[in-house]
Motif scaffolding. Structure first.
Motif: not given
Length: 116
Positions: A54-58
């Motif tokens: 899934g689309y996620h931030v680091h």
């Protein structure tokens, strides 16, 4: 140190990072300490058709995806592009990404997360 294939951890994760389907992780390391405090993930990831990370931030780290086989729809901060075998993508600290397999072939890639 050698880790034999039968000693590696293979784990199926449902809804990886909020994505659809499942991801199969062949984890090369057992503990993040094996990366000398420089990262936390070093795996081969396999996605079957209609499965995704899934689309996620680091936050505090960045992640490389290096595609070994197949192709995937990669979201680079919301911009969609196709990654194919031999392509490498990097998501820096503070940015977003995700990847999805929309083909009948397996998508297989190396994932490496390193600390900022």
């Amino acid at each position: 140190m050698i880790t034999r294939k039968d000693e590696q951890i293979i784990e199926t994760v449902e809804g990886a990072m909020g994505g659809q389907g499942h991801a199969i992780f062949n984890r090369f390391i057992r503990e993040p300490a094996e990366l000398y405090g420089k990262g936390r993930v070093f795996s081969i990831v396999t996605l079957e058709k209609d499965c995704e990370i899934g689309y996620h931030v680091h936050k505090g780290d960045g992640e490389f995806y290096h595609v070994l086989s197949g192709e995937g729809e990669y979201s680079d901060n919301g911009v969609i592009t196709t990654l194919k075998a031999g392509d490498t993508a990097f998501c820096p600290d503070g940015e977003w990404h995700g990847i999805r397999n929309e083909t009948d072939d397996l998508l297989v890639f190396i994932a490496l997360i390193i600390y900022s």
